[in-house]
Design a protein around this motif. Structure first.
Motif, PDB file in Angstrom:
ATOM      1  N   SER A 218       0.793  -1.228   0.000  1.00  0.00           N
ATOM      2  CA  SER A 218       0.000   0.000   0.000  1.00  0.00           C
ATOM      3  C   SER A 218       0.827   1.281   0.000  1.00  0.00           C
ATOM      4  N   ALA A 219       2.103   1.200   0.357  1.00  0.00           N
ATOM      5  CA  ALA A 219       2.982   2.381   0.309  1.00  0.00           C
ATOM      6  C   ALA A 219       4.423   1.899   0.291  1.00  0.00           C
ATOM      7  N   THR A 220       5.193   2.397  -0.651  1.00  0.00           N
ATOM      8  CA  THR A 220       6.534   1.861  -0.896  1.00  0.00           C
ATOM      9  C   THR A 220       7.528   3.006  -1.065  1.00  0.00           C
ATOM     10  N   GLY A 221       8.461   3.139  -0.127  1.00  0.00           N
ATOM     11  CA  GLY A 221       9.391   4.253  -0.179  1.00  0.00           C
ATOM     12  C   GLY A 221      10.431   4.139  -1.275  1.00  0.00           C
ATOM     13  N   THR A 222      11.151   3.023  -1.301  1.00  0.00           N
ATOM     14  CA  THR A 222      12.240   2.882  -2.274  1.00  0.00           C
ATOM     15  C   THR A 222      11.717   2.906  -3.706  1.00  0.00           C
ATOM     16  N   SER A 223      10.591   2.257  -3.946  1.00  0.00           N
ATOM     17  CA  SER A 223      10.041   2.212  -5.306  1.00  0.00           C
ATOM     18  C   SER A 223       9.639   3.597  -5.789  1.00  0.00           C
ATOM     19  N   ASN A 224       9.112   4.415  -4.896  1.00  0.00           N
ATOM     20  CA  ASN A 224       8.694   5.748  -5.306  1.00  0.00           C
ATOM     21  C   ASN A 224       9.871   6.700  -5.467  1.00  0.00           C
ATOM     22  N   GLY A 225      10.963   6.444  -4.763  1.00  0.00           N
ATOM     23  CA  GLY A 225      12.189   7.176  -5.060  1.00  0.00           C
ATOM     24  C   GLY A 225      12.646   6.890  -6.475  1.00  0.00           C
ATOM     25  N   ALA A 226      12.622   5.617  -6.841  1.00  0.00           N
ATOM     26  CA  ALA A 226      12.986   5.226  -8.205  1.00  0.00           C
ATOM     27  C   ALA A 226      12.024   5.824  -9.224  1.00  0.00           C
ATOM     28  N   LEU A 227      10.725   5.837  -8.890  1.00  0.00           N
ATOM     29  CA  LEU A 227       9.727   6.395  -9.807  1.00  0.00           C
ATOM     30  C   LEU A 227       9.957   7.888 -10.026  1.00  0.00           C
ATOM     31  N   GLY A 228      10.237   8.626  -8.959  1.00  0.00           N
ATOM     32  CA  GLY A 228      10.509  10.047  -9.102  1.00  0.00           C
ATOM     33  C   GLY A 228      11.670  10.319 -10.043  1.00  0.00           C
ATOM     34  N   CYS A 229      12.735   9.531  -9.909  1.00  0.00           N
ATOM     35  CA  CYS A 229      13.903   9.674 -10.786  1.00  0.00           C
ATOM     36  C   CYS A 229      13.551   9.330 -12.232  1.00  0.00           C
ATOM     37  N   TYR A 230      12.770   8.284 -12.413  1.00  0.00           N
ATOM     38  CA  TYR A 230      12.310   7.862 -13.744  1.00  0.00           C
ATOM     39  C   TYR A 230      11.498   8.981 -14.394  1.00  0.00           C
ATOM     40  N   LEU A 231      10.578   9.582 -13.652  1.00  0.00           N
ATOM     41  CA  LEU A 231       9.732  10.640 -14.216  1.00  0.00           C
ATOM     42  C   LEU A 231      10.560  11.856 -14.626  1.00  0.00           C
ATOM     43  N   TYR A 232      11.596  12.152 -13.854  1.00  0.00           N
ATOM     44  CA  TYR A 232      12.464  13.275 -14.221  1.00  0.00           C
ATOM     45  C   TYR A 232      13.283  12.937 -15.468  1.00  0.00           C
ATOM     46  N   LYS A 233      13.825  11.735 -15.492  1.00  0.00           N
ATOM     47  CA  LYS A 233      14.651  11.329 -16.635  1.00  0.00           C
ATOM     48  C   LYS A 233      13.867  11.410 -17.936  1.00  0.00           C
ATOM     49  N   TYR A 234      12.602  11.040 -17.914  1.00  0.00           N
ATOM     50  CA  TYR A 234      11.809  10.985 -19.137  1.00  0.00           C
ATOM     51  C   TYR A 234      10.898  12.206 -19.319  1.00  0.00           C
ATOM     52  N   GLY A 235      11.211  13.283 -18.604  1.00  0.00           N
ATOM     53  CA  GLY A 235      10.584  14.570 -18.872  1.00  0.00           C
ATOM     54  C   GLY A 235       9.149  14.719 -18.413  1.00  0.00           C
ATOM     55  N   LYS A 236       8.695  13.890 -17.474  1.00  0.00           N
ATOM     56  CA  LYS A 236       7.325  13.990 -16.991  1.00  0.00           C
ATOM     57  C   LYS A 236       7.196  14.919 -15.790  1.00  0.00           C
ATOM     58  N   ILE A 237       8.312  15.324 -15.222  1.00  0.00           N
ATOM     59  CA  ILE A 237       8.339  16.425 -14.261  1.00  0.00           C
ATOM     60  C   ILE A 237       9.486  17.336 -14.666  1.00  0.00           C
TER      61      ILE A 237
END
Length: 290
Positions: A218-237
């Protein structure tokens, strides 16, 4: 032998939300086998054990019900919230020694916790048809402009971009196939997300980790750190959004959770990753282990 443990809901958006974790303080006297037994009895996806450290303020070890893992974001949040609430520590900055390295943790005055994670590593991309099959969805429901890719900020996660919120909520995973694919790629599991959200957040996600005995988390810290980096890399933030990334999780499980991600960026390079949130429902339990 009786052991006192604490239970806490990390990243909770409401009193019903968050991700439950176990916390055992002053755990130096426990053997690896005893820590594993305690984690199995508590039954949370992770239980944290706090020990003395010669390298940092604390050493923290993380156990699933079946094995030890290098790092756990929500259990870190729960651990430092517990220590702060019980008066072990005050608001400020601390270092924790983990098997993923020595990482910083900040306790803010409002008792929210932010933890540093290792810098992102972007690994191989994965064929979308294989992933779609394991999620029981059509390949067209995976975002056409974004890759399925393994990303790590401490643990290897398979990041899966889904076209919209309706598809995200309708997914009925084939856990056996996800288990096999995760094992083949040495990944913790799938972190599946949509850029459509419920509360005007950055993304909404679901996390499947059957390889570690966690069908859905229901809530995942490490995975969302990775997701944030992914979104930045691919221009979604963009650059202006990097310090205020908000991820929704747990809504499909009726456990509303909110995870904060903050990236430090120099040019196009990510130079720092922090993940955090709040915690609720601290309580204690006594466990009897042989």
């Amino acid at each position: 032998m009786k052991v006192k443990a604490y239970t806490i809901n990390s990243f909770a958006k409401t009193s019903l939300g968050g991700n439950g974790a176990g916390v055992v303080l002053d755990a130096d006297y426990l053997s690896d086998e005893e820590m594993q037994k305690i984690a199995a009895v508590l039954g949370f996806s992770e239980t944290a054990f706090v020990l003395n450290s010669n390298l940092a303020d604390f050493k923290v070890r993380f156990f699933t019900p079946s094995e030890e893992v290098d790092l756990c974001g929500h259990a870190t949040i729960g651990t430092f919230f517990t220590m702060g609430t019980l008066g072990y520590i005050k608001p400020g900055n601390y270092l924790q020694e983990t098997k993923a390295g020595i990482l910083g943790v900040e306790i803010k005055e409002d008792q929210s916790i932010m933890m540093s994670q290792p810098l992102p590593v972007f690994f191989e991309t994965i064929d979308k048809s294989e992933i779609a099959d394991s999620l029981n969805i059509e390949i067209a429901n995976i975002h056409e402009d974004l890759p399925v890719q393994i990303v790590s900020t401490g643990l290897r996660d398979i990041i899966v971009p889904i076209k919209n919120l309706d598809v995200l909520y309708s997914i009925k995973p084939d856990f056996k196939k996800i288990f096999e694919i995760s094992r083949r790629y040495s990944a913790v599991g799938y972190h599946v997300f949509s850029l459509e959200t419920i509360n005007f957040s950055t993304a909404c996600c679901r996390n499947f980790a059957p390889l570690f005995g966690i069908p859905e988390e229901s809530a995942t810290g490490t995975s969302n750190g990775a997701l944030g980096c992914y979104l930045y890399k691919y221009g979604k933030i963009n650059f202006g959004q990097t310090s205020n990334i908000i991820i929704e999780q747990g809504y499909a499980m009726k456990k509303p959770s909110e995870i904060f991600v903050s990236l430090a960026v120099e040019g196009e390079k990510i130079t720092g990753v922090k993940v955090g949130g709040r915690a609720l429902n601290l309580s204690s339990i006594e466990i009897d282990i042989e």
